[in-house]
Enzyme design. Structure first.
Site, PDB file in Angstrom:
ATOM      1  N   ASP A 258      -4.146  -0.557   0.774  1.00  0.00           N
ATOM      2  CA  ASP A 258      -4.247  -1.688   1.690  1.00  0.00           C
ATOM      3  C   ASP A 258      -3.230  -2.781   1.338  1.00  0.00           C
ATOM      4  OD1 ASP A 258      -5.195  -3.119   3.766  1.00  0.00           O
ATOM      5  OD2 ASP A 258      -7.154  -3.571   2.893  1.00  0.00           O
ATOM      6  N   ASN A 306      -7.601   3.207  12.978  1.00  0.00           N
ATOM      7  CA  ASN A 306      -6.203   2.744  13.072  1.00  0.00           C
ATOM      8  C   ASN A 306      -5.552   3.074  14.416  1.00  0.00           C
ATOM      9  OD1 ASN A 306      -5.443   3.305   9.541  1.00  0.00           O
ATOM     10  ND2 ASN A 306      -6.091   1.440  10.592  1.00  0.00           N
TER      11      ASN A 306
HETATM   12  C1  FPP Z   1      -3.229  -0.473   5.260  1.00  0.00           C
HETATM   13  O1  FPP Z   1      -2.483  -1.643   5.109  1.00  0.00           O
HETATM   14  C2  FPP Z   1      -2.320   0.654   5.289  1.00  0.00           C
HETATM   15  C3  FPP Z   1      -2.284   1.603   6.260  1.00  0.00           C
HETATM   16  C4  FPP Z   1      -3.192   1.591   7.408  1.00  0.00           C
HETATM   17  C5  FPP Z   1      -1.278   2.674   6.210  1.00  0.00           C
HETATM   18  C6  FPP Z   1      -1.043   3.271   4.869  1.00  0.00           C
HETATM   19  C7  FPP Z   1       0.163   4.082   4.955  1.00  0.00           C
HETATM   20  C8  FPP Z   1       1.106   4.175   3.996  1.00  0.00           C
HETATM   21  C9  FPP Z   1       0.994   3.607   2.650  1.00  0.00           C
HETATM   22  C10 FPP Z   1       2.314   4.902   4.375  1.00  0.00           C
HETATM   23  C11 FPP Z   1       2.494   6.188   3.705  1.00  0.00           C
HETATM   24  C12 FPP Z   1       1.574   7.236   3.972  1.00  0.00           C
HETATM   25  C13 FPP Z   1       1.660   8.203   4.904  1.00  0.00           C
HETATM   26  C14 FPP Z   1       1.107   9.526   4.597  1.00  0.00           C
HETATM   27  C15 FPP Z   1       2.256   8.018   6.247  1.00  0.00           C
HETATM   28  P1  FPP Z   1      -2.414  -2.666   6.315  1.00  0.00           P
HETATM   29  O2  FPP Z   1      -1.276  -2.305   7.200  1.00  0.00           O
HETATM   30  O3  FPP Z   1      -3.728  -2.700   6.988  1.00  0.00           O
HETATM   31  O4  FPP Z   1      -2.078  -3.980   5.570  1.00  0.00           O
HETATM   32  P2  FPP Z   1      -2.676  -5.426   5.875  1.00  0.00           P
HETATM   33  O5  FPP Z   1      -4.136  -5.352   5.592  1.00  0.00           O
HETATM   34  O6  FPP Z   1      -1.934  -6.309   4.958  1.00  0.00           O
HETATM   35  O7  FPP Z   1      -2.374  -5.702   7.311  1.00  0.00           O
END
Ligand code: FPP
Length: 471
Positions: A258, A306
């Site tokens: 996250d 998501n």
């Molecule tokens: C959550 O952070 C992250 C995700 C929903 C995506 C995680 C994906 C990766 C680390 C990319 C690599 C992995 C693959 C397999 C494609 P957020 O975007 O919700 O962050 P925030 O809470 O700060 O908005």
């Protein structure tokens, strides 16, 4: 590593353009490392080109070999262990005094071949005669004493050169160990490693590399008190890695990755920029976990929720995953990591599905696993399992229900790590994490470092895991 081995490996590392006569020491990891740096290994001095540099291995060589190297104008780097060199001097000294020499050891071993080459007069001693006794430095010390006692019945033993101290101390430690199981680390062709296996009084496991340790870990962990020892030529890094693997290291760690969006926003960039940085962190984490003996890494990459994100972010994550499947394929194969993707795969674009299936097939034989949860939800997984149970028409138990989940063969996560300061489970591995420990950190996922991983592991190791019982 014992001092002799250490010095020999050091010498070889400084002459990686050389030809090494015989394995510098009997350890597959050391040989592989030297080979990757350019060192060539040969078994016959005639295979070393004239004028080249030759390294004599820690086991030493017969005088005839040394003479031949000089005839061929080879530059000699002599990595013979000082204790082996001492045995050579003892054999020469007995020979000069006209005393027949008995060498105790394996006649096929390089060290013994070298010692035998020093003997100028090969006649068998006659009963009652004075003899000298020299043994291979890595023999079983008790066995050598027994052989010497036998020889003393028929001959006058003038002097004995026994096994070296490093060998003896390891053997004494193994004899004194009163645990339930012993893991002996070292290569199959290492004489002193094999002797440790023979001497142990408890159940013995042997491993030459981390893959073998990982394979044995489940079986070994059934024993209460486990010892770990190694042959004298086993690299320390491998030893430490194996110990960490057996200690209170979780077998399965799951990550809620996250904070990518916030990480990007802090830099005035779009969210996709954070996901790309997060993908790089993910690959580093997989490597660090492997180095710590963690067999299973599960990551939450894209949840069933998501799909509600803006279309360009969703499309960006699909593209990023497809690109990762291509760019990381070689490194997953090289590091022997099996990729598995769990979730509602039917929701994914056809091309991405094909990419996933292809890499899953290519890595299917490996023991370490990276499980990517994609279009995954804990509730969705349970609902899917319930529907399957209904299809089969069976009343379920906890065990049979577990077998209907997405990856039933993978053990439940021991530890779930969530980054970015949120303290929620967010529909992640709801069934599987029933007894998992949780570790929360404020670090945003792209910044998650090796130190942060070690802090999470230390936190895990400090917990008292009773699993419903009393300990
Ligand atoms: C959550 O952070 C992250 C995700 C929903 C995506 C995680 C994906 C990766 C680390 C990319 C690599 C992995 C693959 C397999 C494609 P957020 O975007 O919700 O962050 P925030 O809470 O700060 O908005």
């Amino acid at each position: 590593m014992c001092a002799g081995v250490h010095a020999a490996v050091d010498m070889a590392m400084r002459h990686t353009d050389a030809y090494c006569l015989h394995g510098i020491v009997h350890n597959e990891l050391v040989i592989k490392e030297l080979e990757s740096r350019g060192c060539r290994f040969v078994e016959d001095i005639e295979d070393v080109p004239d004028g080249a540099t030759v390294i004599f291995s820690a086991h030493g060589v017969a005088p005839g070999v040394r003479a031949r190297a000089e005839e061929k104008h080879l530059e000699i780097v002599d990595a013979t262990c000082p204790f082996v060199a001492k045995s050579h001097r003892a054999v020469r000294d007995f020979c000069v005094r006209g005393i027949p020499v008995v060498v105790i050891g394996d006649p096929e071993h390089a060290e013994v071949k070298g010692l035998l080459g020093e003997i100028t007069d090969r006649r068998a001693p006659v009963k009652g005669e004075r003899i000298g006794v020299v043994c291979q430095t890595t023999m079983n010390a008790d066995e050598v004493r027994e052989r010497v006692r036998e020889l003393q019945r028929d001959y006058v033993v003038d002097g004995v050169v026994e096994v070296c101290n490093a060998t003896k101390e390891r053997q004494d430690a193994v004899r004194a160990f009163d645990g339930d199981a012993l893991l002996v680390l070292g290569s199959r062709n290492s004489n002193n490693t094999r002797k440790l296996c023979e001497i142990a009084k408890c159940r013995v496991f042997a491993a030459g590399n981390m893959e073998e340790v990982l394979k044995l870990r489940g079986e070994i962990s059934r024993y209460e008190k486990i010892g770990v020892t190694s042959g004298a030529s086993t690299p320390e890094e491998f030893f430490k890695g194996a110990v960490a693997c057996l200690k209170r290291t979780p077998r399965h760690v799951a990550f809620i990755m996250d904070g990518n969006g916030r990480w990007a926003a802090k830099r005035g960039k779009k969210r996709g920029f954070g996901h790309i940085a997060g993908a790089k962190t993910l690959m580093r984490v997989v490597r660090w976990c492997g180095e710590r003996g963690i067999q299973y890494v599960t990551v939450y990459a894209f949840s069933t929720e998501n799909w509600r994100r803006p279309a360009d972010e969703v499309a960006g994550l699909m593209r990023l995953f497809a690109a990762m499947l291509k760019s990381q394929a070689a490194s997953l194969v090289k590091e022997k990591v099996r990729l598995r993707v769990i979730g509602r795969r039917g929701d994914l674009p056809e091309k991405l599905r094909r990419g996933i299936e292809d890499l899953e097939r290519r890595t299917a034989g490996f023991d370490r696993q990276l499980v990517v949860c994609f279009s995954y939800g804990g509730r969705a997984e349970i609902v899917d399992a319930v529907n399957r149970a209904i299809e089969i028409g069976e009343k379920v138990t906890e065990a049979s229900f577990g077998r209907l989940l997405y990856a039933p063969d993978i053990p439940d996560p021991d530890l779930v790590v969530r980054t970015s300061g949120e303290r929620r489970i967010s529909n992640f591995l709801l069934w599987e994490s029933a007894y998992a420990e949780y570790h929360f950190t404020d670090v945003l996922w792209p910044d998650f470092s090796e130190g942060d991983l070690d802090a999470a592991l230390a936190d895990y190791a400090s917990r008292n895991r009773r699993i419903g019982g009393v300990k």
